[in-house]
Scaffold this motif. Structure first.
Motif, short mmCIF file in Angstrom:
data_model
loop_
_atom_site.label_atom_id
_atom_site.label_comp_id
_atom_site.label_asym_id
_atom_site.label_seq_id
_atom_site.Cartn_x
_atom_site.Cartn_y
_atom_site.Cartn_z
N ALA A 147 0.63 -1.17 -0.05
CA ALA A 147 -0.02 -0.07 0.14
C ALA A 147 0.86 1.27 -0.04
N ASP A 148 2.00 1.38 0.27
CA ASP A 148 3.05 2.32 0.31
C ASP A 148 3.08 2.95 -1.28
N PRO A 149 2.74 4.23 -1.19
CA PRO A 149 2.66 5.01 -2.67
C PRO A 149 4.26 4.78 -3.31
N SER A 150 5.34 4.69 -2.38
CA SER A 150 6.65 4.48 -3.26
C SER A 150 7.00 2.92 -3.50
N PHE A 151 6.01 2.20 -3.15
CA PHE A 151 6.13 0.73 -3.58
C PHE A 151 6.09 0.58 -5.22
N LYS A 152 6.92 -0.20 -5.57
CA LYS A 152 7.38 -0.51 -6.98
C LYS A 152 7.02 -2.07 -7.12
N GLU A 153 6.23 -2.54 -8.23
CA GLU A 153 5.92 -3.97 -8.26
C GLU A 153 7.35 -4.84 -8.68
N ASP A 154 8.27 -4.22 -9.09
CA ASP A 154 9.53 -4.51 -9.53
C ASP A 154 10.63 -4.85 -8.28
N GLN A 155 10.08 -4.40 -7.09
CA GLN A 155 11.20 -4.35 -6.12
C GLN A 155 11.18 -5.89 -5.35
N PHE A 156 12.20 -6.39 -5.12
CA PHE A 156 12.42 -7.60 -4.29
C PHE A 156 12.55 -7.51 -2.95
N LEU A 157 12.13 -8.54 -2.13
CA LEU A 157 12.04 -8.43 -0.79
C LEU A 157 12.45 -9.91 -0.37
N TRP A 158 13.19 -9.85 0.82
CA TRP A 158 13.61 -11.13 1.38
C TRP A 158 12.89 -11.08 2.65
N THR A 159 12.22 -12.04 3.04
CA THR A 159 11.62 -12.58 4.37
C THR A 159 11.95 -13.96 4.78
N ASP A 160 12.27 -14.14 5.89
CA ASP A 160 12.54 -15.65 6.29
C ASP A 160 11.47 -16.45 6.48
N MET A 161 10.26 -16.12 6.57
CA MET A 161 9.13 -16.87 6.91
C MET A 161 8.91 -17.48 5.43
N LEU A 162 8.79 -16.69 4.48
CA LEU A 162 8.58 -17.02 2.98
C LEU A 162 9.69 -17.54 2.08
N CYS A 163 10.82 -16.75 2.33
CA CYS A 163 11.95 -17.25 1.50
C CYS A 163 12.81 -18.32 2.01
N ILE A 164 12.64 -19.08 3.15
CA ILE A 164 13.06 -20.31 3.37
C ILE A 164 12.02 -21.11 3.76
N ASN A 165 12.43 -22.35 3.23
CA ASN A 165 11.44 -23.48 3.27
C ASN A 165 11.45 -23.89 4.94
N GLN A 166 10.57 -23.46 5.72
CA GLN A 166 10.36 -23.74 7.10
C GLN A 166 9.98 -25.10 7.55
N ASP A 167 9.83 -26.02 6.49
CA ASP A 167 9.60 -27.33 6.78
C ASP A 167 10.71 -28.27 6.79
N ASP A 168 11.68 -27.60 6.06
CA ASP A 168 13.12 -28.50 5.81
C ASP A 168 14.22 -27.92 6.89
N LEU A 169 14.58 -28.61 7.75
CA LEU A 169 15.58 -28.31 8.86
C LEU A 169 16.76 -28.14 8.07
N ALA A 170 17.20 -29.03 7.37
CA ALA A 170 18.53 -28.75 6.82
C ALA A 170 18.67 -27.33 6.00
N GLU A 171 17.66 -27.01 5.02
CA GLU A 171 17.68 -25.65 4.41
C GLU A 171 17.50 -24.46 5.48
N ARG A 172 16.81 -24.85 6.44
CA ARG A 172 16.49 -23.76 7.48
C ARG A 172 17.73 -23.49 8.07
N SER A 173 18.63 -24.66 8.43
CA SER A 173 19.71 -24.32 9.45
C SER A 173 20.59 -23.48 8.60
N TYR A 174 20.85 -24.08 7.13
CA TYR A 174 21.99 -23.35 6.31
C TYR A 174 21.39 -21.86 6.07
N GLN A 175 20.27 -21.90 5.54
CA GLN A 175 19.64 -20.40 5.30
C GLN A 175 19.88 -19.39 6.47
N VAL A 176 19.67 -20.01 7.77
CA VAL A 176 19.95 -19.21 8.97
C VAL A 176 21.44 -18.67 9.05
#
Length: 194
Positions: A147-176
């Motif tokens: 909703a931010d007026p400066s938001f552009k749809e081509d912006q990339f974002l990283w957030t741990d809850m979505l960008c890390i497979n939270q169900d894969d302990l090996a991936e989660r540990s490595y990404q952390v």
């Protein structure tokens, strides 16, 4: 009796099978699809969010991409820092899993961010998961970003809850273990306080 797979992983029940494995030098980034110009005026339900004038906001839709971690091989991105909150209180979003690595583009008419999917003769694998649950805090942050007026749809974002497979302990540990590099490599760190 041996422990069940998720006994060691505190996470939100979701369909995590749509995440494809990451390489050792890869992370995922997401793009939030822009808020449509006209908001829905349908009545609110328990799974919808309303803005200040009580207009029901359309559900958040995100696209997830795999990218290489080195800066020269990935688009600039914003890292989101926030408190997850209570995992029992969630709201749904739609996640579009793009099983392809983003490549740098010289054709900025094709994608203003300068990054796009690789040219292929066959379509890129795409899996849409509706009702992918995230905590209320992340849901609010994604809505605020969109909703931010400066938001552009081509912006990339990283957030741990979505960008890390939270169900894969090996991936989660490595990404952390990469989180310092992820935050250091971001163009901006946004802190969501709610």
């Amino acid at each position: 009796m041996p422990p069940k797979k998720n006994e060691y992983i505190r996470t939100i029940p979701n369909d995590y099978t749509k995440y494809s494995p990451l390489g050792r030098d890869e992370i995922r980034l997401l793009r939030i699809r822009k808020l449509p110009h006209a908001h829905s005026t349908s009545p609110a339900t328990p799974n919808t969010i309303t803005d200040d004038d009580h207009t029901t906001l359309p559900p958040v839709q995100c696209e997830l991409y795999r990218v290489k971690l080195p800066a020269s091989q990935r688009p600039p991105f914003t890292a989101l820092s926030y408190c997850w909150g209570d995992l029992r209180h969630t709201l749904p979003i739609t996640v579009i899993f793009r099983d392809a690595e983003l490549l740098q583009s010289t054709d900025h008419d094709e994608d203003p961010s300068g990054w796009n999917l690789p040219p292929t003769s066959s379509p890129v694998s795409e899996v849409v998961v509706e009702n992918f649950n995230v905590t209320i805090n992340l849901h609010a942050a994604l809505h605020a970003f969109r909703a931010d007026p400066s938001f552009k749809e081509d912006q990339f974002l990283w957030t741990d809850m979505l960008c890390i497979n939270q169900d894969d302990l090996a991936e989660r540990s490595y990404q952390v273990s990469l989180m310092r590099d992820i935050y250091d490599g971001s163009s901006l760190v946004e802190v969501w306080l709610g």
